[in-house]
Design an enzyme around this catalytic site. Structure first.
Site, short mmCIF file in Angstrom:
data_model
loop_
_atom_site.label_atom_id
_atom_site.label_comp_id
_atom_site.label_asym_id
_atom_site.label_seq_id
_atom_site.Cartn_x
_atom_site.Cartn_y
_atom_site.Cartn_z
N ASP A 185 5.41 -0.51 -1.62
CA ASP A 185 5.50 0.91 -1.62
C ASP A 185 5.89 1.71 -0.59
OD1 ASP A 185 4.01 0.31 -4.21
OD2 ASP A 185 2.21 0.04 -3.02
N LYS A 241 11.16 1.94 -0.69
CA LYS A 241 12.57 1.35 -0.95
C LYS A 241 13.51 1.88 -2.08
CE LYS A 241 10.16 -2.79 -1.61
NZ LYS A 241 8.72 -2.32 -1.37
N GLY A 294 7.07 -1.31 -8.68
CA GLY A 294 7.27 0.20 -9.30
C GLY A 294 8.20 1.04 -8.33
N HIS A 295 9.34 1.19 -8.44
CA HIS A 295 10.41 1.77 -7.46
C HIS A 295 10.77 3.08 -8.20
CE1 HIS A 295 12.13 -2.22 -5.69
NE2 HIS A 295 10.81 -1.93 -5.28
N GLN A 342 7.99 -5.44 -3.54
CA GLN A 342 6.70 -5.58 -2.73
C GLN A 342 6.99 -5.49 -1.14
OE1 GLN A 342 7.35 -8.28 -5.59
NE2 GLN A 342 6.39 -6.70 -6.57
N ARG A 391 -3.21 2.72 -9.37
CA ARG A 391 -4.49 2.38 -8.55
C ARG A 391 -4.36 3.34 -7.33
NH1 ARG A 391 -4.73 -3.77 -7.78
NH2 ARG A 391 -2.66 -3.55 -7.73
N PRO A 392 -5.55 3.87 -6.79
CA PRO A 392 -5.38 4.64 -5.37
C PRO A 392 -4.91 3.50 -4.47
CG PRO A 392 -7.53 4.32 -6.19
CD PRO A 392 -6.69 3.89 -7.25
N ARG A 393 -3.89 3.80 -3.50
CA ARG A 393 -3.67 2.97 -2.22
C ARG A 393 -4.63 3.11 -1.14
NH1 ARG A 393 2.38 4.95 -3.07
NH2 ARG A 393 3.04 3.61 -5.09
N LEU A 404 7.67 10.55 6.67
CA LEU A 404 7.03 11.38 8.02
C LEU A 404 6.24 12.61 7.88
CD1 LEU A 404 7.47 11.02 11.45
CD2 LEU A 404 9.06 12.92 11.06
P1 IMP Z 1 0.55 -9.53 -8.19
O1 IMP Z 1 2.00 -9.49 -7.71
O2 IMP Z 1 0.32 -8.84 -9.25
O3 IMP Z 1 0.19 -11.02 -8.45
O4 IMP Z 1 -0.35 -9.04 -7.20
C1 IMP Z 1 -0.65 -9.66 -5.85
C2 IMP Z 1 -0.81 -8.76 -4.84
O5 IMP Z 1 0.28 -7.75 -4.47
C3 IMP Z 1 -1.85 -7.48 -5.31
O6 IMP Z 1 -2.56 -7.06 -4.26
C4 IMP Z 1 -0.99 -6.16 -5.75
O7 IMP Z 1 -1.87 -5.16 -5.47
C5 IMP Z 1 0.33 -6.57 -4.74
N1 IMP Z 1 1.44 -6.00 -5.34
C6 IMP Z 1 2.35 -6.52 -6.24
N2 IMP Z 1 3.25 -5.53 -6.45
C7 IMP Z 1 3.35 -4.60 -5.66
C8 IMP Z 1 3.97 -3.51 -5.41
O8 IMP Z 1 4.99 -3.43 -6.03
N3 IMP Z 1 3.42 -2.69 -4.60
C9 IMP Z 1 2.38 -2.98 -3.60
N4 IMP Z 1 1.64 -3.94 -4.22
C10 IMP Z 1 2.22 -4.77 -4.98
#
Ligand code: IMP
Length: 430
Positions: A13, A16, A40-41, A224, A303-305, A332
């Site tokens: 997140d 990118k 999710g881009h 990711q 989900r909240p980050r 920034l």
């Molecule tokens: P999974 O990829 O669904 O198996 O999730 C494993 C971990 O990676 C979890 O902590 C997710 O929240 C995190 N995660 C997976 N995809 C993303 C992304 O695109 N952005 C941020 N975190 C991610």
């Protein structure tokens, strides 16, 4: 443009999508090499906001060809949905999207398995996206995965699916008390998807090698972030793929020698979704403030980050293992109203200060961040067009980040729109 990998240097997140969208203008091919629809881009265009999960964000540029490489795991339901959604918004995908026949598939039992494991008492909760990513990759490693190419050999597909289902159903019933899945339903559903995605399926490794020979520019779109990499991340709180720049090679069939440039993307602070260590995480009130300002909610799950200070120890490790040559700093402007801004420059672990990111989960969890405090700039930066014009304290902050990482900052984002991007040419690189 050379062959470039864009990789997240934190926990995903980082923004990118925006960086790739800008670079895609100069690319002939944009390629996804790992992950799946857990990504999710988000890209903001004048025509509106697009959130892409599987299809590379280059698809928003008319002349660009997009590839989903062998390292990606594909949920065909999600892929078909995304293709149809793009076409509905007037973005033509035909002849521009290529899907690797070597990529592994996600099945409904992977999604269910993902959620059952997360909810099972006594198992570690990772906080996954629930998209079946881990179970599909684990089938691949177990050699019981089913690939895109298998969809087009019905007898083989039938045999593989039936073998996989009989094993999964037994696990579901005996361990989770879940009734399991009926073969015929999945078989016919996947035959329908097979027909729909057939026009896109090919040997993408060969396609990309032909592009290399023709000196086309290839942009590799990482999903990711480095610290979610299955080898280099905060294991076991990671995703299941090779997120790092090396994954671009493994996940496409393009050799490392063909990659010229690696750009690391970081937020001006840190965020993470899901469980796992986060040494520089904010306390509750600052968390709420930054989450609101930065709209820090997952693009895939909503989900909240979790939010925290910039961690130079974490990102320095990413720069090293990815071979990052340039940094793009995003968001920034989210820090504009803070009087003081902290940067983590080391961890105190068992009484000793280290500047190297530790492998041990307990050190990551119990390590106490050593902070430097910088004065904030208390000024709206979202309208700035040039680095030179930025407030002195903002420049100082960025210069310090670059110094700690040992990598120049070449791009800076101060808002979600493309126009809110500052490109630092060679003489102005921080
Ligand atoms: P999974 O990829 O669904 O198996 O999730 C494993 C971990 O990676 C979890 O902590 C997710 O929240 C995190 N995660 C997976 N995809 C993303 C992304 O695109 N952005 C941020 N975190 C991610």
């Amino acid at each position: 443009m050379s062959n470039t990998v864009v990789v997240g240097a934190q926990w995903g997140d980082e923004g990118k999508g925006k960086v790739i969208d800008i670079l895609a203008k100069h690319a002939d091919y944009v390629v996804r090499y790992q992950g799946g629809n857990n990504a999710g881009h988000t890209v903001v265009k004048t025509s509106g906001e697009f959130i892409l999960h599987l299809v590379p964000s280059g698809i928003l540029h008319r002349g660009v060809r997009c590839v989903i490489g062998n390292g990606v795991v594909i949920d065909p339901e999600a892929l078909v949905g995304e293709i149809e959604g793009l076409e509905k918004r007037g973005i033509s995908v035909k002849g521009r999207l290529f899907v690797s026949e070597r990529a592994h598939l996600i099945f409904p039992y992977h999604r269910v398995y993902d959620r059952l494991r997360e909810d099972k008492k006594g198992f570690i909760k990772i906080g996954t996206t629930g998209r079946g990513i881990g179970p599909s990759y684990s089938d691949k490693a177990l050699r019981s995965g089913i690939r895109v190419v298998d969809l087009y050999e019905p007898a083989l597909f039938r045999e593989k699916l039936s073998r996989s289902l009989s094993e999964k159903n037994e696990i579901f019933r005996k361990i989770y008390g879940f009734k399991g899945f009926a073969f015929e339903e999945i078989f016919s559903e996947y035959q329908r998807y097979a027909k729909k995605i057939k026009p896109f399926v090919c040997d993408t490794a060969m396609l990309l090698h032909r592009a290399l020979r023709a000196r086309r520019a290839i942009l590799f779109e990482g999903a990711q972030g480095t610290h979610l990499d299955v080898d280099h991340g905060t294991y076991p709180f990671v995703t299941s793929s090779y997120v790092t720049s090396g994954g671009a090679s493994v996940g496409t069939g393009i050799p490392p020698t063909a990659i010229d440039r690696v750009i690391g993307v970081v937020k001006a602070y840190t965020t993470r979704v899901g469980e796992g260590p986060f040494p520089t995480e904010f306390g509750l009130s600052l968390m709420a403030e930054i989450r609101k300002k930065g709209k820090e909610f997952g693009a895939t799950t909503g989900r909240p980050r979790r939010c925290g200070w910039f961690d130079a120890v974490l990102v320095r490790y990413s720069c090293l293992i990815n071979g990052v040559q340039e940094i793009a700093v995003t968001k920034l402007d989210v820090l504009d109203t803070l009087k003081e801004i902290k940067v983590c420059v080391g961890y105190r672990v068992r009484g000793k200060i280290t500047r190297d990111f530790p492998a041990s989960l307990s050190a990551q969890e119990k390590g106490i961040p050593v902070y430097e405090t910088h004065a904030g700039w208390l000024c709206d930066t979202s309208g700035f067009k040039e680095f030179k014009a930025l407030p002195e304290n903002a420049k100082k902050y960025l210069k310090r980040l670059s110094q700690l990482l040992g990598v120049p900052i070449t791009m800076l984002s101060v808002g979600s729109h493309e126009k809110q991007t500052l490109h630092l040419n060679r003489s102005h690189r921080i």
